[in-house]
Design an enzyme around this catalytic site. Sequence first.
Site, PDB file in Angstrom:
ATOM      1  N   SER A 283      -2.450   5.985  10.822  1.00  0.00           N
ATOM      2  CA  SER A 283      -2.055   4.619  10.501  1.00  0.00           C
ATOM      3  C   SER A 283      -2.764   4.227   9.213  1.00  0.00           C
ATOM      4  O   SER A 283      -3.672   4.919   8.751  1.00  0.00           O
ATOM      5  CB  SER A 283      -2.445   3.673  11.627  1.00  0.00           C
ATOM      6  N   LYS A 284      -2.367   3.102   8.659  1.00  0.00           N
ATOM      7  CA  LYS A 284      -2.931   2.747   7.361  1.00  0.00           C
ATOM      8  C   LYS A 284      -4.421   2.449   7.456  1.00  0.00           C
ATOM      9  O   LYS A 284      -5.124   2.382   6.455  1.00  0.00           O
ATOM     10  CB  LYS A 284      -2.165   1.582   6.748  1.00  0.00           C
ATOM     11  N   ARG A 285      -4.907   2.259   8.677  1.00  0.00           N
ATOM     12  CA  ARG A 285      -6.338   1.979   8.836  1.00  0.00           C
ATOM     13  C   ARG A 285      -7.184   3.253   8.898  1.00  0.00           C
ATOM     14  O   ARG A 285      -8.397   3.205   8.824  1.00  0.00           O
ATOM     15  CB  ARG A 285      -6.577   1.144  10.094  1.00  0.00           C
ATOM     16  N   ASP A 286      -6.530   4.387   9.083  1.00  0.00           N
ATOM     17  CA  ASP A 286      -7.303   5.630   9.199  1.00  0.00           C
ATOM     18  C   ASP A 286      -7.855   6.063   7.846  1.00  0.00           C
ATOM     19  O   ASP A 286      -7.192   5.900   6.813  1.00  0.00           O
ATOM     20  CB  ASP A 286      -6.421   6.756   9.764  1.00  0.00           C
TER      21      ASP A 286
ATOM     22  N   PHE B  49       0.857  -1.180   0.000  1.00  0.00           N
ATOM     23  CA  PHE B  49       0.000   0.000   0.000  1.00  0.00           C
ATOM     24  C   PHE B  49       0.896   1.235   0.000  1.00  0.00           C
ATOM     25  O   PHE B  49       2.094   1.131   0.273  1.00  0.00           O
ATOM     26  CB  PHE B  49      -0.950   0.015   1.199  1.00  0.00           C
TER      27      PHE B  49
END
Length: 468
Positions: free
Chosen positions: A231-234, A15
């Site tokens: 973070s990559k989840r945000d 990603f």
Amino acid sequence: MAQVRVRFAPSPTGFFHIGSARTALFNWLYARHTGGVFVLRIEDTDAARNTEEFLKVIYDSLTWLGLNWDEGPKVGTCGGGDSGPYRQSERAPIYREYLEKLKAAGRTYEKDGAIWFKLLGDRQEVFDEHRKKTVVKVKNTPAVIEDLIRGRVERLEDEDFVIVRSDGNPVFHLVNVVDDIAMRITHVIRGEDHLSNTSKHVELFKALGAPVPAYAHIPLILKQNGPGKMSKRDQGALIEEYQRRGFLPEALVNFLCLLGWNPGDDREKMPIAEIIRLFDLPGVNQSNARFDEKKLAHVNMAYLLELPADEFVRRARGYFSGLGENAGAKAALAADAGFFREVMLLCQSKLKGLEELPAYTAYFFTEDYPVDAKARDKVMGKGDPAARLRELAAALATTDFSSDTAIEEAIKVLAAGKGLGFGDYQSVARLAVSGTNIGPSITGMFRVLGRERVLARLGLPKEAFGSA
Ligand code: GLU
């Protein structure tokens, strides 16, 4: 001064994080500002995790953002250069060569199957309570880092560290420094999370007899709400997501510039040429930047608004095409090109982003458009909507639909004759014709839809519409 050479050195992880994009961007800006060289280096020593597909994510994201690299893997018109190969997985002989230099200088030793880098200075074995093991402490002087963003930073490196693991793989610190030397990098611009590695790197540069590059550590991007870095989840963390959602890359780039940098005043939307002219490393903020979705939407809207008609239509078509099997998108793409263009241009100034287009324009491309229940309850609860629609249909039956003014005039005359206002007809007509209470100007909407379709929709209210 020698030509500036900077590099963006991502590890392919599958990603592309917004923080990486900004690091790439600041490197690119600095290269373009100074007339220097922007190198792309792939830090893919972690072979198990890195696949071609992961590399594609990096190339595609950089290309989409317009961050062309002068040297690096050859992709399209980007890349080439004489310091390759630019993938660490292909540079093993170079690491061996530099390792030999360190060995010859007496700066390595083997322990537990690994190769360690030996710091200079008096050494003493001590038991570390915390880690529950014996370590070698070295009396070293702190490394001084004149960071172009953070100012003077001192960090003490007082323990030898591993540079080649027992499995034979060189560790990040070694390959990163070797590559920066071999690629003649003059400025290392990277995320602040690497500041803690920098003293190790300075030691390695010195041990290899190479000049230490200038450093610029960029502060973090904090999540929109609450503490901590994104973070990559945000929401908003991944570049692919912006691409998928139809953000304009030039707007995203402009927004990313503002995450940690400003032109010295409160301007937001700026042409990239102007940003290149003004950008400099000491101008980057020392404090962390906070992600701001509203600002991004605002900047994106400003860019959308200013796209020339042809270009806007082209991008709108591109966005619909990207939706694949979506029925609404297919209907829009199947429509007459001239009609598609008129619809898009009618809505251009109303959108925050291209992703709003399908819902915003659905009723132009199908008779089976949804009716918004809230809007319906609001409109149908007032006056005599059925009568208004009948009157309107009669008044518009002979109106010239090629002119917004003629349509407006017809509604005005009708309203005046009945002692009502334009709005009394507008909201009910909008609901009947589009199923909602928001949208482009009603006269424009009528003109683009054409008299036949408008009259049909005014005369035959949809089931849901009539039943309220
Ligand atoms: N490969 C490192 C990363 O992805 C970059 C190291 C550097 O820029 O020096 O974080």
